[in-house]
Write a protein that holds these residues in place. Structure first.
Motif, PDB file in Angstrom:
ATOM      1  N   THR A  47       2.343   8.408 -11.861  1.00 24.66           N
ATOM      2  CA  THR A  47       1.307   7.260 -12.490  1.00 24.66           C
ATOM      3  C   THR A  47       2.109   6.912 -13.804  1.00 24.66           C
ATOM      4  O   THR A  47       3.281   7.526 -14.338  1.00 24.66           O
ATOM      5  CB  THR A  47       0.216   7.977 -13.013  1.00 24.66           C
ATOM      6  OG1 THR A  47      -0.807   6.932 -13.456  1.00 24.66           O
ATOM      7  CG2 THR A  47       0.240   8.974 -14.236  1.00 24.66           C
ATOM      8  N   GLY A  91      -1.602   3.957  -5.436  1.00 25.99           N
ATOM      9  CA  GLY A  91      -2.673   3.423  -5.987  1.00 25.99           C
ATOM     10  C   GLY A  91      -4.066   3.622  -5.378  1.00 25.99           C
ATOM     11  O   GLY A  91      -4.912   2.731  -5.239  1.00 25.99           O
ATOM     12  N   GLY A  92      -4.364   4.445  -4.787  1.00 24.73           N
ATOM     13  CA  GLY A  92      -5.624   4.651  -4.122  1.00 24.73           C
ATOM     14  C   GLY A  92      -5.862   5.683  -3.306  1.00 24.73           C
ATOM     15  O   GLY A  92      -4.885   6.675  -3.130  1.00 24.73           O
ATOM     16  N   GLY A 103      -7.304   4.576  -8.701  1.00 25.52           N
ATOM     17  CA  GLY A 103      -6.293   3.616  -8.320  1.00 25.52           C
ATOM     18  C   GLY A 103      -5.212   3.503  -9.360  1.00 25.52           C
ATOM     19  O   GLY A 103      -4.278   2.770  -9.219  1.00 25.52           O
ATOM     20  N   ASP A 116      -0.135   7.233  -7.731  1.00 26.14           N
ATOM     21  CA  ASP A 116       0.263   7.307  -6.372  1.00 26.14           C
ATOM     22  C   ASP A 116       0.471   8.634  -5.980  1.00 26.14           C
ATOM     23  O   ASP A 116       0.846   9.586  -6.569  1.00 26.14           O
ATOM     24  CB  ASP A 116       1.705   6.467  -6.374  1.00 26.14           C
ATOM     25  CG  ASP A 116       1.817   5.080  -7.163  1.00 26.14           C
ATOM     26  OD1 ASP A 116       0.847   4.497  -7.120  1.00 26.14           O
ATOM     27  OD2 ASP A 116       2.819   4.790  -7.709  1.00 26.14           O
ATOM     28  N   ARG A 152       0.855  -1.277   0.047  1.00 27.25           N
ATOM     29  CA  ARG A 152       0.031  -0.008   0.075  1.00 27.25           C
ATOM     30  C   ARG A 152       0.699   1.205   0.015  1.00 27.25           C
ATOM     31  O   ARG A 152       0.412   2.368  -0.180  1.00 27.25           O
ATOM     32  CB  ARG A 152      -0.957   0.083   0.931  1.00 27.25           C
ATOM     33  CG  ARG A 152      -2.005  -1.166   1.235  1.00 27.25           C
ATOM     34  CD  ARG A 152      -3.018  -1.076   2.299  1.00 27.25           C
ATOM     35  NE  ARG A 152      -2.237  -1.436   3.664  1.00 27.25           N
ATOM     36  CZ  ARG A 152      -3.101  -0.954   4.835  1.00 27.25           C
ATOM     37  NH1 ARG A 152      -4.314  -0.389   4.705  1.00 27.25           N
ATOM     38  NH2 ARG A 152      -2.508  -1.231   5.921  1.00 27.25           N
TER      39      ARG A 152
END
Length: 298
Positions: free
Chosen positions: A135, A183-184, A166, A169, A55
């Motif tokens: 990204t 990604g989230g 997602g 980053d 994560r």
């Protein structure tokens, strides 16, 4: 006083503790890293102090001018605690670039598989941190590149949708290292990030209620485990060992007069002569909140 070997050892021990959390950034724009108790993680390459999970991750640069400042603050009927990771204000310089900037591939990414992804600086103009979005998705790259050179970016309208989708980053990098949220949108159990334009407009270095010595600027924080709350902020039975561990940090890195005053209040002994200003009142509230827990834990 420069950071010594014992200070470094304490910070590295905290890094290895999944109950501790870290943040890097500026007041109003920061990233926070924490991991679950049993969450798999990987250490970084030789020469980099940190770790990463699926994560996100954190890498620390423990420079000699780092000054840890431990403190407690009253919150409602309880209290919070933290260690502000400070640098001299004179050592912080304005960013070399302003505006939304394409940095190209992120060679410093904690995960080697993310080093081809393109990083963009949001252009917030902050000395303590560079806030970036990263990204490798072609459509996202096209959308972000359309904003290159913009003096200001609407975080909620431009950046947050890419994070929520997602495919991007969020990275906060500064003089003490970097934190990555992968990604989230992030959540309280893992890496997350905050960009609050209303706070940034005020150009403050920290909360006025935080007892940061004059001349120092917090560029990050360590959040050791709290004795009354779990990682999600939920109430839990008082853990005396956690309390005692932070008191040791407070004795080492906190305000000595404040520490002595709280000890006197809790012991019922004579109090040092101090004016009843807001700092004293805050210590009194913290001592009052802790007294009941301590009385039942002896």
């Amino acid at each position: 006083m420069p950071l010594d070997a014992n200070d470094r050892e304490i910070l590295l021990d905290a890094l290895a503790d999944p109950a501790s959390a870290w943040s890097l950034g500026a007041f109003g724009a920061a990233a926070e890293f924490r991991r679950g108790q049993d969450e798999p993680f990987a250490t970084l390459e030789a020469g980099r102090v940190g770790l990463r999970t699926a994560r996100g991750g954190v890498v620390l640069t423990l420079i000699e001018t780092l000054r840890p400042v431990a403190y407690e603050m009253p919150v409602g009927d309880g209290w919070s605690h933290a260690v502000a990771l400070c640098l001299p204000a004179t050592s912080l310089v304005p960013p070399a670039r302003m505006g939304f900037t394409d940095f190209g591939p992120d060679a410093e990414a904690l995960d080697p598989t993310r080093r081809e992804a393109v990083s963009f600086d949001l252009g917030l103009g902050l000395s303590p941190a560079s806030v970036r979005i990263r990204t490798d998705r072609p459509a996202a790259l096209d959308r972000l590149r359309a904003h290159r050179g913009s003096a200001s970016i609407d975080f909620d309208a431009v950046i947050r949708p890419e994070l929520v989708a997602g495919g991007a980053d969020l990275v906060v990098a500064g003089p003490l290292g970097r934190i990555e949220m992968l990604g989230g949108a992030g959540d309280a159990s893992g890496p997350r990030a905050f960009v609050v334009p209303k706070i940034l407009l005020r150009r403050l270095t920290h909360l006025a209620t935080a007892p940061i010595p004059v001349g120092l600027v917090p560029v990050g924080h360590l959040y050791p485990p709290h004795p009354c709350r779990d990682a999600a902020g939920r109430a839990m039975p008082f853990e005396r060992a956690r309390h005692d561990a932070f008191q040791a940090l407070l004795a080492r890195w906190g305000d000595r007069d404040g520490f002595a005053l709280k000890a006197a209040i809790l012991s019922g002994g004579p109090r040092p002569a101090q004016a009843a200003d807001r700092w004293v009142r805050a210590i009194e509230r913290v001592a009052g909140a802790q007294a009941g827990y301590l009385a039942h834990s002896r």
